[in-house]
Scaffold this motif. Sequence first.
Motif, PDB file in Angstrom:
ATOM      1  N   LYS A 129       0.827  -1.210   0.000  1.00 24.98           N
ATOM      2  CA  LYS A 129       0.000   0.000   0.000  1.00 24.98           C
ATOM      3  C   LYS A 129       0.860   1.258   0.000  1.00 24.98           C
ATOM      4  CE  LYS A 129      -2.017   1.284   3.867  1.00 24.98           C
ATOM      5  NZ  LYS A 129      -2.966   1.350   5.003  1.00 24.98           N
ATOM      6  N   ASN A 181       2.730   1.727  -3.363  1.00 32.96           N
ATOM      7  CA  ASN A 181       1.772   2.177  -4.372  1.00 32.96           C
ATOM      8  C   ASN A 181       1.434   3.661  -4.188  1.00 32.96           C
ATOM      9  OD1 ASN A 181       1.660  -0.329  -5.584  1.00 32.96           O
ATOM     10  ND2 ASN A 181      -0.164  -0.987  -4.452  1.00 32.96           N
ATOM     11  N   GLN A 182       1.299   4.056  -2.932  1.00 33.44           N
ATOM     12  CA  GLN A 182       1.025   5.467  -2.650  1.00 33.44           C
ATOM     13  C   GLN A 182       2.179   6.343  -3.124  1.00 33.44           C
ATOM     14  OE1 GLN A 182      -1.432   7.333  -1.329  1.00 33.44           O
ATOM     15  NE2 GLN A 182      -2.900   5.680  -1.003  1.00 33.44           N
ATOM     16  N   TYR A 183       3.412   5.899  -2.880  1.00 33.28           N
ATOM     17  CA  TYR A 183       4.596   6.675  -3.274  1.00 33.28           C
ATOM     18  C   TYR A 183       4.664   6.808  -4.807  1.00 33.28           C
ATOM     19  CZ  TYR A 183       9.465   8.033  -3.938  1.00 33.28           C
ATOM     20  OH  TYR A 183      10.595   8.692  -4.322  1.00 33.28           O
ATOM     21  N   LYS A 225       2.251   6.550  -6.899  1.00 27.83           N
ATOM     22  CA  LYS A 225       1.122   7.365  -7.345  1.00 27.83           C
ATOM     23  C   LYS A 225       1.435   8.845  -7.204  1.00 27.83           C
ATOM     24  CE  LYS A 225      -3.735   8.281  -6.257  1.00 27.83           C
ATOM     25  NZ  LYS A 225      -4.854   7.958  -5.319  1.00 27.83           N
ATOM     26  N   ARG A 226       2.106   9.213  -6.111  1.00 29.73           N
ATOM     27  CA  ARG A 226       2.439  10.625  -5.874  1.00 29.73           C
ATOM     28  C   ARG A 226       3.497  11.114  -6.868  1.00 29.73           C
ATOM     29  NH1 ARG A 226       2.309   8.918  -0.535  1.00 29.73           N
ATOM     30  NH2 ARG A 226       4.568   9.079  -0.315  1.00 29.73           N
ATOM     31  N   TYR A 266      -1.373  15.684  -0.802  1.00 32.44           N
ATOM     32  CA  TYR A 266      -2.084  14.419  -0.953  1.00 32.44           C
ATOM     33  C   TYR A 266      -2.825  14.072   0.336  1.00 32.44           C
ATOM     34  CZ  TYR A 266       1.586  14.413  -4.465  1.00 32.44           C
ATOM     35  OH  TYR A 266       2.435  14.786  -5.459  1.00 32.44           O
ATOM     36  N   TYR A 305      -2.709   8.955   4.906  1.00 31.30           N
ATOM     37  CA  TYR A 305      -3.102   7.555   5.048  1.00 31.30           C
ATOM     38  C   TYR A 305      -2.308   6.949   6.210  1.00 31.30           C
ATOM     39  CZ  TYR A 305       1.224   6.575   2.455  1.00 31.30           C
ATOM     40  OH  TYR A 305       2.528   6.510   2.053  1.00 31.30           O
TER      41      TYR A 305
END
Length: 755
Positions: free
Chosen positions: A325, A328-330, A332-333, A341, A344
Amino acid sequence: MDMNDSSLFNTPDKTNFLFNAIPIPCFIWKNLDEEFILFDYNSSAIEKTKHKVEEIKHKKASLIFRDKPSILRNLNRCLEKKVSIKEELPYKPFTLEEKDFLQIYYEYLPPNSVMMFTKSIKKQKEIEKRYFKTGDKYMTLIQNLPLAVYSVFTDVNGTIEFMSKKFEYWTGYTLQELYDDPKLMYNIVHPKDRRRFVDEYIKAFKNKVEYSCEFRIIHKNSEEIRYILDHAIPIFSENGDITKYIGMVIDISEKYYIKKRLEESEEKFRKVAEQSSLGIQIVQDGELKFINEKALEFSGLKKDQVQSFDIKTLAKFIHPDDREKVVNQYNKRIKDSSKKYEPYEFKIVNKEREVFWVESQSKKIIYDDKEAELIILVDITDRKKIEQELKETANLFRSLAEQSSTGIQIVQNNILKYVNQKWADIFELELEDLMNKKASSMQKYIHQDDLEFIKKQMILRKINPEKAKNRYEFRGITSSGKVKWIDIFYKDITYKGKPASFITIVDITDKKHVQNELEQVSKLKSDFLRRITHELKTPLISIKGYADFLLEIYGDELPFDALRIARRINEGTKRLEDLIKELMEASKLESGKIELDLEKEDLVFLIKFTLRELQPLIEKRSHKIHLDLHDSLETFFEKEKIYEVLNNLISNAIKYTPENGDIYIKSEINDHSYIISIKDSGIGFTEVEKKLLFTQFGKIERYGQGLNLDINGSGLGLYISKELIELHEGKIWMESHGRNQGSTFYISIPIRKSN
């Protein structure tokens, strides 16, 4: 038009007339709360900027000219000194499409404004540059440059060949003064920079190279400090010696202050970051550029161990359940162009295998002139633990509520948010029919005789909660029409972040039946006591009368044994008479039919009177009485009733204390009451005996225990005393540490200013 003639703007009429007629752009800056605001502009400004100036109306000058501090300085100087200022500078404001060279005039406009005129001199400067080598124009250009130009010989005196007029503005000396005394140039150098200034010059001269040095100079009059860059090239003679230096001096104050502010800001950031309770990281191009102590705590590593960490290495400290997770967040940013952002949550595992819950908040920033990501980590481990505990508590509450023998309801905004099965069972209803229904719909299950009372309580809970009863009893009607007695309790709570009422009910129908039966039994007991005391009183009067008659008329004639019997009969009838009197008084007290006749009396006087009445008994037992009383304790009470209480307590202390004992009587005053304590050195009370005190017939048996005591008594004295004190809205209580430890009886009487 003379731009320095501020008289043109002396009156509003002139200003309004001339403002839009001015053929060059004109702007009015008004000072509000120590900030210059673009207040107005003329039609030339609109035309020149192609209406772009309209976008910055009412904007702050500190934002518009943040890259040109000289403009800000001149605005402030013009307002403070009330002087006209002229300035020339190359500049490209966003309102113009290309870079320009502007001549700016600043005029003071009372009371708190500055009028700014801007004139493009770009073509003029280009012409001056084209004819740079032409004598007069060359000198004009030199004199108007934003930097200073000089030529100085390398002789012993440092003779000045040429200096531009900028030196006059910067130093406060005239050019002639500097030509006459070149050493003045040394004087204007800041004392802390003079050594370095000389060393750098000597070094360059010896090595026959260009000279360059940054230092501070001080204006001789205003003492204004200016940071400058002095750069000069050597001019050599035919034999290779340096004959002179030709140089230029640039004012780098603006650059210095910007650099200093940046350094200070960076230092402040580091100090704040290191002391912060938040974990702070800066990641750039996949590499860790900065990490503070709090962020290091999460990993359990030291700073030198993470200097070369990249994002993949950092991912190893993320809990396996959350690793994908976070990655994926990194990613995506990185692809997202947004500057900020949504936060989370995820878990971190340090090298000690300890687990931390963190909330990650990130934002794109510029770090070392490149885009980077600022990551803030908030330790939410405690919050997560609390959330888990709340969840467990909620589950426990729900389990207990479902199994409880008490009906439970939560009401919020007149809606039934929670109802347990027991509540539904009490009213013989289906649970699913109650959830999320209006609480007011339950009124039909309230007995008509109690409905008005409950409505009044509900209104009070809204408008005056302090006067509303939190607990009371009422009759409920079940769905089948049965009448049930209900004990209800209210408590204000917060439910899901909003005010609510927590309500419990208990079916007390059986208890009410038992209570009614007990009341009937108590009434029968009271009636029996009244009847038996009345029936005993009549024959007792006859027996006592005959005994008195025998002792008074025939006392001298009776044989010794007959006389002794007659006296015992007389003493027995007196004790029986006292018992009947106490029974009758206890019966009256129990019936609640006694009304007090309150008068203003002195409690201290009554205590001393009671002691005088009991003096024969005190002397008989050889006791010592110790008094610690106020001079006077006046309040409203019925003297005969309180005398009865005092007489009972003091006589008990006398009777139940072995001979040669000590009795202490003390008075105290608190905020609302007088407190009287009667302490003895007698036989005291056990825990079992304490429970019998203040009850009807609660006499504690002392007979046959080898105690030197007067053991007569009915067991009603302390009960009557308690009822009489409570009738006065006072209290009575006792303290004893056990057998042979003595005891202390207390009574409190309210302090009343009026009847």
